[in-house]
Design a protein around this motif. Structure first.
Motif, PDB file in Angstrom:
ATOM      1  N   UNK A  44       0.863  -1.177   0.000  1.00  0.00           N
ATOM      2  CA  UNK A  44       0.000   0.000   0.000  1.00  0.00           C
ATOM      3  C   UNK A  44       0.901   1.228   0.000  1.00  0.00           C
ATOM      4  N   UNK A  45       0.800   2.041  -1.058  1.00  0.00           N
ATOM      5  CA  UNK A  45       1.722   3.164  -1.228  1.00  0.00           C
ATOM      6  C   UNK A  45       0.963   4.473  -1.391  1.00  0.00           C
ATOM      7  N   UNK A  46       1.446   5.509  -0.711  1.00  0.00           N
ATOM      8  CA  UNK A  46       0.894   6.860  -0.825  1.00  0.00           C
ATOM      9  C   UNK A  46       1.962   7.790  -1.378  1.00  0.00           C
ATOM     10  N   UNK A  47       1.578   8.626  -2.336  1.00  0.00           N
ATOM     11  CA  UNK A  47       2.479   9.622  -2.924  1.00  0.00           C
ATOM     12  C   UNK A  47       1.836  10.998  -2.747  1.00  0.00           C
ATOM     13  N   UNK A  48       2.546  11.906  -2.055  1.00  0.00           N
ATOM     14  CA  UNK A  48       2.009  13.239  -1.775  1.00  0.00           C
ATOM     15  C   UNK A  48       2.871  14.284  -2.466  1.00  0.00           C
ATOM     16  N   UNK A  49       2.231  15.126  -3.285  1.00  0.00           N
ATOM     17  CA  UNK A  49       2.945  16.159  -4.036  1.00  0.00           C
ATOM     18  C   UNK A  49       2.369  17.543  -3.767  1.00  0.00           C
ATOM     19  N   UNK A  50       1.774  17.734  -2.592  1.00  0.00           N
ATOM     20  CA  UNK A  50       1.120  19.003  -2.290  1.00  0.00           C
ATOM     21  C   UNK A  50       2.039  20.090  -1.805  1.00  0.00           C
ATOM     22  N   UNK A  51       3.318  19.800  -1.582  1.00  0.00           N
ATOM     23  CA  UNK A  51       4.274  20.805  -1.149  1.00  0.00           C
ATOM     24  C   UNK A  51       5.131  21.242  -2.331  1.00  0.00           C
ATOM     25  N   UNK A  52       5.520  22.502  -2.346  1.00  0.00           N
ATOM     26  CA  UNK A  52       6.296  23.045  -3.457  1.00  0.00           C
ATOM     27  C   UNK A  52       7.639  22.330  -3.574  1.00  0.00           C
ATOM     28  N   UNK A  53       7.983  21.894  -4.782  1.00  0.00           N
ATOM     29  CA  UNK A  53       9.268  21.262  -5.101  1.00  0.00           C
ATOM     30  C   UNK A  53       9.582  20.089  -4.188  1.00  0.00           C
ATOM     31  N   UNK A  54       8.539  19.386  -3.732  1.00  0.00           N
ATOM     32  CA  UNK A  54       8.738  18.270  -2.804  1.00  0.00           C
ATOM     33  C   UNK A  54       7.831  17.115  -3.180  1.00  0.00           C
ATOM     34  N   UNK A  55       8.356  15.921  -3.063  1.00  0.00           N
ATOM     35  CA  UNK A  55       7.578  14.706  -3.302  1.00  0.00           C
ATOM     36  C   UNK A  55       7.842  13.741  -2.150  1.00  0.00           C
ATOM     37  N   UNK A  56       6.771  13.230  -1.547  1.00  0.00           N
ATOM     38  CA  UNK A  56       6.891  12.317  -0.407  1.00  0.00           C
ATOM     39  C   UNK A  56       6.203  11.000  -0.748  1.00  0.00           C
ATOM     40  N   UNK A  57       6.926   9.905  -0.520  1.00  0.00           N
ATOM     41  CA  UNK A  57       6.401   8.568  -0.784  1.00  0.00           C
ATOM     42  C   UNK A  57       6.502   7.744   0.498  1.00  0.00           C
ATOM     43  N   UNK A  58       5.406   7.087   0.876  1.00  0.00           N
ATOM     44  CA  UNK A  58       5.411   6.233   2.055  1.00  0.00           C
ATOM     45  C   UNK A  58       4.489   5.049   1.855  1.00  0.00           C
ATOM     46  N   UNK A  59       4.730   4.010   2.626  1.00  0.00           N
ATOM     47  CA  UNK A  59       3.871   2.856   2.458  1.00  0.00           C
ATOM     48  C   UNK A  59       4.185   1.725   3.413  1.00  0.00           C
ATOM     49  N   UNK A  60       3.366   0.679   3.282  1.00  0.00           N
ATOM     50  CA  UNK A  60       3.496  -0.540   4.082  1.00  0.00           C
ATOM     51  C   UNK A  60       3.473  -1.724   3.131  1.00  0.00           C
TER      52      UNK A  60
END
Length: 382
Positions: A44-60
């Motif tokens: 299960x993977x989440x990708x968040x791109x709501x911050x300027x010039x930042x990409x965050x990926x997390x999961x289990x």
């Protein structure tokens, strides 16, 4: 700005080996083994791109494995049978962030925690940086760690071999740095990268245990290093032609051979790792004509390397030098019917592997396939 993805899979394999006594004067040992392996996986993977010039990926991630092995063997001490039914589960939790504090710099850092039913918790990490010194010049650097869990057989054994449920995973760490330079108006890219790798807690097998039949035959003991340089030339769309030339120089060294004491062992202190060529090279080229015909070719060179020729009665196991080899592969696609928005296209595809039927061995005693020809059709919407 938030993307979620679920990936689930199922893998099954049924592997059998049948090694019966040979006619005299051959070996009289008997070894029969049938192993059924099943594996469930989910991520299960989440990708968040709501911050300027930042990409965050997390999961289990979940990896659940089960194996059932039935064996019969006789190594001169009377026939025996063995049946094992084992399982292990691994939960993984990971997080990675990429940020560009200025347009010319991109930084990435991440980590993963694995909680394994057999060896407990294990932490791995990775960090990298990409710097655009100029639009045509890029510097890269990366460092990280990794691990490889023991196999089922190393953990649980069978066929007269005592597994070790307390084995720790094999550990590795790596560091690399390089530069890429665009020339000829960006149509050619030149790159070179140097790397350093360390391998620790390598799993090793031994018959020399204090209490045979009781103490495990597998332990974490060996360690080795691997260092090298990679050089790349990329051709980017020079007319209808694109290509890539890649060369690797590799130097490996066994620092601790553990139980190995002879010159004809898999690990020999001061020598390199087996099946690792010092020199290797690949050349790829692809071209297209009017988008209807695409042709590609790959030339692969693998240099000489050490390997073990395992015991073939009456010869003992010995260390040998596998000769270098060169293979050529061809591929092609012809579009018979171009795909449209409401009409599927039709392509005919062909591939020739080892075109010149080169005779070689990637591992001693296991001849590689000769020439292979494949042809097929594919269809789909654009």
């Amino acid at each position: 700005s938030l993307e979620a993805r679920l990936v689930a899979g199922r893998y099954e394999s049924d592997i059998a080996s049948d090694d019966r006594p040979d006619p005299p004067p051959g070996p009289t040992s008997l070894s029969l083994r049938d192993a059924d392996l099943g594996r469930w996986s989910a991520d299960v993977r989440l990708v968040y791109s709501g911050l300027a010039r930042t990409l965050i990926v997390g999961g289990v991630a979940l990896d659940d494995q089960a194996e059932r092995v039935a064996s019969e063997f006789d190594f001169g001490f009377g026939p025996s049978t063995d049946l094992s039914d084992t399982s292990r589960t691994n939960w993984g939790y990971y997080l990675q962030g990429t940020v560009a504090p200025v347009p010319q710099l991109r930084l990435t850092a991440g980590g993963r925690l694995d909680d394994n039913e057999r060896f407990g918790s294990h932490w791995t990490w990775r960090a990298s940086a990409l710097l655009f010194a100029t639009p045509a010049t890029r510097f890269r650097a990366a460092a990280g760690s990794g691990f490889k869990e023991p196999s089922f057989f190393e953990n649980f054994g069978g066929a007269g071999v005592i597994g070790n449920p307390d084995l720790q995973p094999e550990r590795s760490s790596s560091l690399e740095a390089g530069i890429e330079q665009d020339v000829a108006g960006g149509r050619v890219m030149l790159g070179v990268t140097g790397f350093v790798q360390r391998f620790r807690d390598l799993v090793q097998f031994t018959f020399a245990v204090p209490n045979p039949g009781v103490d495990p035959n597998y332990v974490n003991i060996a360690k080795a290093d691997a260092n090298g340089i990679e050089a790349v030339v990329d051709l980017r769309g020079i007319g209808p032609v694109a290509g890539r030339l890649a060369y690797t120089w590799l130097d490996t060294n066994v620092e601790d051979a553990g139980f190995s004491v002879g010159a004809d062992e898999e690990l020999v202190e001061g020598l390199g790792l087996i099946r690792r060529p010092e020199h290797s090279l690949s050349a790829q080229v692809a071209t297209a004509w009017r988008s209807r015909v695409q042709v590609g070719a790959v030339l692969t060179y693998v240099g000489s390397r050490d390997d073990l020729r395992f015991a073939q009665f009456p010869d003992p196991t010995r260390r040998i030098d596998l000769p270098s080899y060169v293979t050529v592969d061809l591929s092609g696609t012809v579009t018979l019917i171009p795909a449209r928005r409401r009409r599927p296209g039709l392509d005919i595809r062909g591939r020739a592997e080892n075109l010149f039927n080169q005779r070689y061995e990637q591992a001693a005693g296991f001849p590689a396939r000769g020439r292979v020809l494949l042809i097929g059709l594919s269809s789909g919407y654009r």
